[in-house]
Design a protein around this motif. Structure first.
Motif, PDB file in Angstrom:
ATOM      1  N   VAL A  10     -31.434   7.394  76.020  1.00 24.26           N
ATOM      2  CA  VAL A  10     -30.016   7.475  75.717  1.00 24.26           C
ATOM      3  C   VAL A  10     -29.433   8.686  76.421  1.00 24.26           C
ATOM      4  N   ILE A  11     -28.353   8.486  77.175  1.00 25.30           N
ATOM      5  CA  ILE A  11     -27.703   9.583  77.891  1.00 25.30           C
ATOM      6  C   ILE A  11     -26.263   9.719  77.407  1.00 25.30           C
ATOM      7  N   HIS A  12     -25.730  10.952  77.484  1.00 19.74           N
ATOM      8  CA  HIS A  12     -24.388  11.231  76.983  1.00 19.74           C
ATOM      9  C   HIS A  12     -23.663  12.149  77.952  1.00 19.74           C
ATOM     10  N   ASP A  13     -22.428  11.815  78.252  1.00 20.51           N
ATOM     11  CA  ASP A  13     -21.573  12.648  79.097  1.00 20.51           C
ATOM     12  C   ASP A  13     -20.493  13.275  78.226  1.00 20.51           C
ATOM     13  N   PRO A  14     -20.604  14.571  77.923  1.00 24.62           N
ATOM     14  CA  PRO A  14     -19.639  15.201  77.014  1.00 24.62           C
ATOM     15  C   PRO A  14     -18.200  15.142  77.530  1.00 24.62           C
ATOM     16  N   GLU A  15     -18.052  15.197  78.846  1.00 24.48           N
ATOM     17  CA  GLU A  15     -16.713  15.242  79.424  1.00 24.48           C
ATOM     18  C   GLU A  15     -15.928  13.966  79.126  1.00 24.48           C
ATOM     19  N   SER A  16     -16.563  12.836  79.293  1.00 27.38           N
ATOM     20  CA  SER A  16     -15.887  11.558  79.070  1.00 27.38           C
ATOM     21  C   SER A  16     -16.121  11.003  77.667  1.00 27.38           C
ATOM     22  N   GLY A  17     -17.154  11.512  77.004  1.00 27.02           N
ATOM     23  CA  GLY A  17     -17.522  11.011  75.690  1.00 27.02           C
ATOM     24  C   GLY A  17     -18.338   9.729  75.738  1.00 27.02           C
ATOM     25  N   ARG A  18     -18.708   9.304  76.930  1.00 28.62           N
ATOM     26  CA  ARG A  18     -19.456   8.053  77.051  1.00 28.62           C
ATOM     27  C   ARG A  18     -20.942   8.275  76.756  1.00 28.62           C
ATOM     28  N   THR A  19     -21.545   7.263  76.167  1.00 27.94           N
ATOM     29  CA  THR A  19     -22.965   7.294  75.824  1.00 27.94           C
ATOM     30  C   THR A  19     -23.582   5.973  76.272  1.00 27.94           C
ATOM     31  N   VAL A  34     -28.008   7.348  68.208  1.00 27.88           N
ATOM     32  CA  VAL A  34     -26.586   7.524  68.505  1.00 27.88           C
ATOM     33  C   VAL A  34     -25.824   7.993  67.270  1.00 27.88           C
ATOM     34  N   ARG A  35     -26.102   7.392  66.120  1.00 28.42           N
ATOM     35  CA  ARG A  35     -25.410   7.776  64.893  1.00 28.42           C
ATOM     36  C   ARG A  35     -25.705   9.229  64.521  1.00 28.42           C
ATOM     37  N   ARG A  36     -26.985   9.614  64.615  1.00 22.18           N
ATOM     38  CA  ARG A  36     -27.373  10.978  64.248  1.00 22.18           C
ATOM     39  C   ARG A  36     -26.713  12.020  65.140  1.00 22.18           C
ATOM     40  N   LYS A  37     -26.465  11.653  66.392  1.00 19.15           N
ATOM     41  CA  LYS A  37     -25.806  12.565  67.320  1.00 19.15           C
ATOM     42  C   LYS A  37     -24.284  12.592  67.140  1.00 19.15           C
ATOM     43  N   GLY A  38     -23.766  11.629  66.389  1.00 19.23           N
ATOM     44  CA  GLY A  38     -22.325  11.532  66.222  1.00 19.23           C
ATOM     45  C   GLY A  38     -21.622  10.949  67.426  1.00 19.23           C
ATOM     46  N   TRP A  39     -22.354  10.162  68.207  1.00 20.59           N
ATOM     47  CA  TRP A  39     -21.801   9.555  69.408  1.00 20.59           C
ATOM     48  C   TRP A  39     -21.447   8.088  69.137  1.00 20.59           C
ATOM     49  N   THR A  40     -20.765   7.480  70.095  1.00 21.60           N
ATOM     50  CA  THR A  40     -20.501   6.045  70.085  1.00 21.60           C
ATOM     51  C   THR A  40     -21.115   5.441  71.341  1.00 21.60           C
ATOM     52  N   LEU A  41     -21.926   4.439  71.183  1.00 25.01           N
ATOM     53  CA  LEU A  41     -22.560   3.800  72.332  1.00 25.01           C
ATOM     54  C   LEU A  41     -21.518   3.011  73.114  1.00 25.01           C
ATOM     55  N   THR A  42     -21.262   3.429  74.345  1.00 17.25           N
ATOM     56  CA  THR A  42     -20.237   2.760  75.158  1.00 17.25           C
ATOM     57  C   THR A  42     -20.834   1.821  76.199  1.00 17.25           C
ATOM     58  N   ASP A  43     -22.112   2.044  76.560  1.00 16.59           N
ATOM     59  CA  ASP A  43     -22.702   1.284  77.662  1.00 16.59           C
ATOM     60  C   ASP A  43     -24.178   0.995  77.415  1.00 16.59           C
ATOM     61  N   ILE A  44     -24.622  -0.144  77.924  1.00 10.09           N
ATOM     62  CA  ILE A  44     -26.048  -0.435  78.091  1.00 10.09           C
ATOM     63  C   ILE A  44     -26.264  -0.718  79.568  1.00 10.09           C
ATOM     64  N   MET A  45     -27.216  -0.013  80.168  1.00 10.22           N
ATOM     65  CA  MET A  45     -27.528  -0.168  81.586  1.00 10.22           C
ATOM     66  C   MET A  45     -28.853  -0.920  81.695  1.00 10.22           C
ATOM     67  N   ALA A  46     -28.768  -2.231  81.829  1.00 11.66           N
ATOM     68  CA  ALA A  46     -29.972  -3.069  81.850  1.00 11.66           C
ATOM     69  C   ALA A  46     -30.608  -3.060  83.236  1.00 11.66           C
ATOM     70  N   PHE A  91     -22.531   2.491  89.742  1.00  9.30           N
ATOM     71  CA  PHE A  91     -22.124   2.448  88.344  1.00  9.30           C
ATOM     72  C   PHE A  91     -21.606   3.829  87.974  1.00  9.30           C
ATOM     73  N   SER A  92     -20.314   3.920  87.674  1.00  8.21           N
ATOM     74  CA  SER A  92     -19.699   5.200  87.336  1.00  8.21           C
ATOM     75  C   SER A  92     -19.812   5.440  85.838  1.00  8.21           C
ATOM     76  N   PHE A  93     -20.391   6.579  85.489  1.00 11.35           N
ATOM     77  CA  PHE A  93     -20.613   6.935  84.091  1.00 11.35           C
ATOM     78  C   PHE A  93     -20.037   8.339  83.878  1.00 11.35           C
ATOM     79  N   GLY A  94     -18.755   8.384  83.519  1.00 10.58           N
ATOM     80  CA  GLY A  94     -18.108   9.675  83.346  1.00 10.58           C
ATOM     81  C   GLY A  94     -18.162  10.484  84.629  1.00 10.58           C
ATOM     82  N   ALA A  95     -18.725  11.681  84.550  1.00 10.50           N
ATOM     83  CA  ALA A  95     -18.807  12.572  85.706  1.00 10.50           C
ATOM     84  C   ALA A  95     -19.964  12.230  86.634  1.00 10.50           C
TER      85      ALA A  95
END
Length: 247
Positions: A10-19, A34-46, A91-95
């Motif tokens: 699981v990866i997270h970009d703080p700038e965009s808020g994407r996970t 994701v829940r424990r981190k307080g994030w919202t899952l925005t993407d799955i990269m299969a 694939f653009s993921f935030g920054a």
């Protein structure tokens, strides 16, 4: 770790808020992180269609409304797919931008994601530490071509792959490359990590370039050990893969 030996990254970009989750082996494990981190899952990269990499797609999409990206060559097999990507796509993921490489071999449409900025390669089941994926849907020539693409990436790139197979892979690697000092050192490192329950990943590509026999079909020492000094690289790779399948 998901299921018995899958890695779910699981990866997270703080700038965009994407996970993003790289593949989705198990929905509950990923959702819990994701829940424990307080994030919202925005993407799955299969990376490919096998169930142990996509089994959590639909449940995660239902809970988080995440967008699922995956390989063009397997678009009809990726549950919940929203965007299909192939060779040369980005694939653009935030920054961070991830370059997409098609790496057929393990499956027909397998892709990997590489971020030069982050210095990471998410290789799915194409490349393992000291191993590579079984050739289920394509042949040795295509897999060697795929691995050659990864051999061209910077050595300081950190490899994340789909399974914790490293210890088993070391036991085979020494049978085809017995005089490799770097390999022996890596074996000792892996044994120590696994004895204490630690993961063997990520690992630098430079370490893999020095120790992974599947990336080194062009290495004179391996070729000599196999009695294939004058063989083509694809032929040597195919022999290494054949031996691993029967190990």
């Amino acid at each position: 770790m998901c299921l018995s030996d899958n890695f779910g990254v699981v990866i997270h970009d703080p700038e965009s808020g994407r996970t993003a989750s790289i593949d989705a082996p198990d929905a509950e494990t990923i959702a819990d992180i994701v829940r424990r981190k307080g994030w919202t899952l925005t993407d799955i990269m299969a990376t490919h269609h096998h169930h142990d990499h996509t089994g959590g797609n639909l449940a995660l999409k239902q809970e988080f409304g995440c967008r699922i990206t995956g390989p063009k060559g397997e678009a009809d097999k990726i549950p919940g797919l929203d965007e299909a990507l192939g060779e040369g796509d980005v694939f653009s993921f935030g920054a961070y931008d991830f370059q997409v490489f098609e790496t057929p071999g393990h499956t027909a449409g397998h892709i990997v994601y590489y971020s030069p900025k982050a210095g990471v390669l998410f290789a799915g089941d194409t490349l393992f530490s000291m191993g590579c994926g079984r050739l289920f849907e394509r042949g040795a020539a295509e897999m060697w071509s795929a691995l050659t693409k990864l051999k061209a990436l910077p050595g300081d790139t950190m490899l994340y792959c789909g399974h914790e197979y490293t210890l088993a892979n070391t036991r085979f690697a020494v049978t085809v490359d017995p005089d490799n000092t770097a390999l022996r050192e890596r074996v000792a490192e892996v044994e120590a990590l696994r004895e204490t329950g630690q993961a063997t990943l990520p690992v630098s590509l430079s370490t893999e370039f020095a120790t992974n026999p599947f990336l080194r079909a062009d290495d004179p020492a391996i070729r000599a050990h196999l009695g294939m000094t004058d063989a083509g690289n694809e032929e040597v790779f195919a022999e290494i893969r054949r031996r691993k399948d029967n190990f």
